[in-house]
Design an enzyme around this catalytic site. Structure first.
Site, PDB file in Angstrom:
ATOM      1  N   LYS A  76       0.852  -1.183   0.000  1.00 57.52           N
ATOM      2  CA  LYS A  76       0.000   0.000   0.000  1.00 57.52           C
ATOM      3  C   LYS A  76       0.891   1.237   0.000  1.00 57.52           C
ATOM      4  O   LYS A  76       1.901   1.276   0.717  1.00 57.52           O
ATOM      5  CB  LYS A  76      -0.910  -0.025   1.228  1.00 57.52           C
ATOM      6  CG  LYS A  76      -1.930   1.094   1.288  1.00 57.52           C
ATOM      7  CD  LYS A  76      -2.864   0.919   2.473  1.00 57.52           C
ATOM      8  CE  LYS A  76      -3.890   2.037   2.563  1.00 57.52           C
ATOM      9  NZ  LYS A  76      -4.835   1.846   3.685  1.00 57.52           N
ATOM     10  N   SER A 151      -9.623   2.028   2.821  1.00 62.26           N
ATOM     11  CA  SER A 151      -8.740   2.755   1.928  1.00 62.26           C
ATOM     12  C   SER A 151      -7.746   1.846   1.199  1.00 62.26           C
ATOM     13  O   SER A 151      -7.079   2.274   0.271  1.00 62.26           O
ATOM     14  CB  SER A 151      -7.953   3.798   2.743  1.00 62.26           C
ATOM     15  OG  SER A 151      -7.154   3.152   3.747  1.00 62.26           O
ATOM     16  N   SER A 175     -10.211  -0.506   7.061  1.00 66.46           N
ATOM     17  CA  SER A 175      -9.654  -0.344   5.723  1.00 66.46           C
ATOM     18  C   SER A 175      -8.875  -1.532   5.181  1.00 66.46           C
ATOM     19  O   SER A 175      -8.418  -1.496   4.041  1.00 66.46           O
ATOM     20  CB  SER A 175      -8.769   0.909   5.672  1.00 66.46           C
ATOM     21  OG  SER A 175      -9.559   2.065   5.789  1.00 66.46           O
TER      22      SER A 175
END
Length: 483
Positions: A76, A151, A175
């Site tokens: 990420k 996210s 998330s």
């Protein structure tokens, strides 16, 4: 090769069925061919990945046998990665190249993983749909007109589309777990402090926690085993031994006590998701578990408490992005005040600005006691509810999300509707508990996830239950058409 799980890749590499360089090359070709449909990657590090793969192959040839040695993953894009852009999905950091590795990146690199690149995300991890990224929305491989969750939506989409077998994510209010549910993956948020936050760009420091997304509980166990552990560089890291998560997978479920909170099954939950949850309960009963009702009476206050605490911490954490030291800087500022104002106004997106403003208001003189302090008191009540519930059960089970993935753009003009989609996941972050989402079926062709919550540092138990469930079901084996 792209259909193999991380555990299968480990066995194939050990058996010399293919090399890490061959596997990494094949996946890089898939990313080049298929990711334009998904927009899951912000940066692809092809040359670096092939260099790491060759190094991993050399280590294996020299006699090393680590399970993750030569396994391709991706990060990420809020984990600092030395020499690679770390953007946090924001224009503010579009030009930022990290000068060091985050502890999570360092640990996985030491385990021999090959990083294929950095994955798209909601800007500064603020969002539940991966639509707030400066680089555009990520699309769900199960339905390209749907969100993948957020996210960590880029991480989820890339793993679900078989572009990479595993990825790192972060979970501030769901998330990791919510994108896992929307894309038919297994994702785990560890206990707060279990995984180092050093080098992970902060959104809300008391809530953020890194963790893995993969297709199976076994793969998550492999990744979490490498990621977890005490880090003296992180003042919130817990100095406690890391369990052998792989060894825990095989434990039978006889005698397992599962709690079903009545608050999870009220208005707002899609009845078809409720039915999928109960089907999971029946399977776990067959494996020897018992079920009892529990109550989390303060859950109704979780979203308002979270959306005071998280924005308050964000307003503090994001104050460092001022156009002076690093990141975006406006052109031709008139003076220092103009530099601050315009750099932040031009560098941050609308959702980030909204949360900074809410957080600054909540922390301001005259409102601190009424909002922030009260939210922290509610947080303690929510934690106490869990402590009390876990006196009578080993795990709490329920839906991960109230609805399947919604259409791109559907909730953009109604942020509160999007916030409400986090109702089941937020409480684990407020209490600091570990939580896992696992595949549990489909509604109208869209994946559904079931969430498991456990007492502190019981990640092994979560992975054990998910693994045992995955031995008798095949939801996690389903792949999106075209990928």
């Amino acid at each position: 090769m792209h259909q193999l799980t991380l555990a299968e890749i480990a066995r194939a590499l050990a058996a010399k069925e293919f090399s890490s360089e061959e596997l990494s090359g094949a996946l890089l070709a898939r990313i080049q061919a298929l990711d334009p449909q998904l927009n899951s990657f912000v940066t692809v590090t092809a040359d670096q990945a092939l260099e790491q793969a060759r190094a991993a192959d050399a280590r294996r040839a020299a006699g090393e046998h680590g399970a993750l040695l030569g396994a391709p993953i991706a990060h990420k894009d809020l984990f600092c990665t030395q020499g690679v852009r770390t953007s946090c999905g924001s224009k503010m950091l579009d030009n930022f190249t990290a000068p060091y590795d985050a502890t999570v990146v360092e640990k996985l690199k030491a385990a021999g993983t090959v990083s294929l690149g950095k994955l798209n995300m909601d800007e500064f991890a603020m969002g539940s749909s991966n639509e707030s990224s400066h680089y555009g929305a990520v699309k769900n491989p199960w339905a390209l007109d749907r969100v993948p969750g957020g996210s960590s939506g880029g991480s989820a989409a890339a793993v679900a589309a078989r572009l990479v077998p595993g990825a790192t994510g972060t979970d501030t209010g769901g998330s990791i777990r919510q994108p896992a549910a929307f894309t038919n993956l297994t994702g785990i948020k560890p206990t707060y402090g279990r995984v180092s936050r050093w080098g992970m760009v902060a959104y809300a420091s008391s809530l953020d926690q890194g963790g893995p997304l993969a297709r199976t509980a076994e793969d998550c166990a492999l990744l979490l085993g490498a990621m977890a552990g005490f880090d003296p560089k992180d003042s919130t890291s817990v100095d406690a031994p890391v369990d052998d998560y792989l060894a825990a997978l095989a434990q039978p479920l006889a005698g397992l006590r599962i709690g079903l909170p009545k608050e999870y099954f009220g208005a707002g939950l899609d009845a078809r998701i409720g039915a999928a949850v109960m089907a999971v309960v029946e399977e776990l009963k067959k494996l020897g578990a018992t079920v009892k009702d529990v109550s989390l009476p303060n859950m109704q206050h979780a979203i308002p408490a979270y959306y005071v605490i998280a924005p308050a911490e964000a307003s503090s954490n994001l104050s460092r992005f001022d156009g002076v030291r690093f990141g975006y800087r406006c052109e031709d500022p008139r003076d220092l005040t103009d530099l601050y104002k315009r750099s932040r106004a031009e560098g941050f997106g609308s959702e980030v600005k909204r949360r900074i403003m809410v957080g600054t208001y909540a922390l301001s003189a005259g409102y601190y006691d009424a909002y922030y302090l009260k939210a922290q008191k509610i947080r303690r009540l929510i934690k106490n509810d869990f402590v009390q519930a876990f006196e009578g059960v080993d795990l709490i089970l329920g839906p991960t999300t109230p609805n399947p993935a919604w259409k791109l753009g559907e909730k953009n003009n109604d942020p509160v509707a999007q916030y409400l989609e986090d109702i089941y996941t937020i409480t684990a972050n407020l209490a600091g508990l570990p939580g896992l989402s696992m595949p549990a079926g489909f509604v109208d062709g869209l994946p559904v996830g079931v969430q498991l919550l456990a007492p502190y540092f019981q990640e092994g138990r979560l992975l054990n239950v998910a693994h045992q469930y995955q031995q008798v079901t095949d939801w996690h084996k389903q792949a999106p058409a075209g990928f």
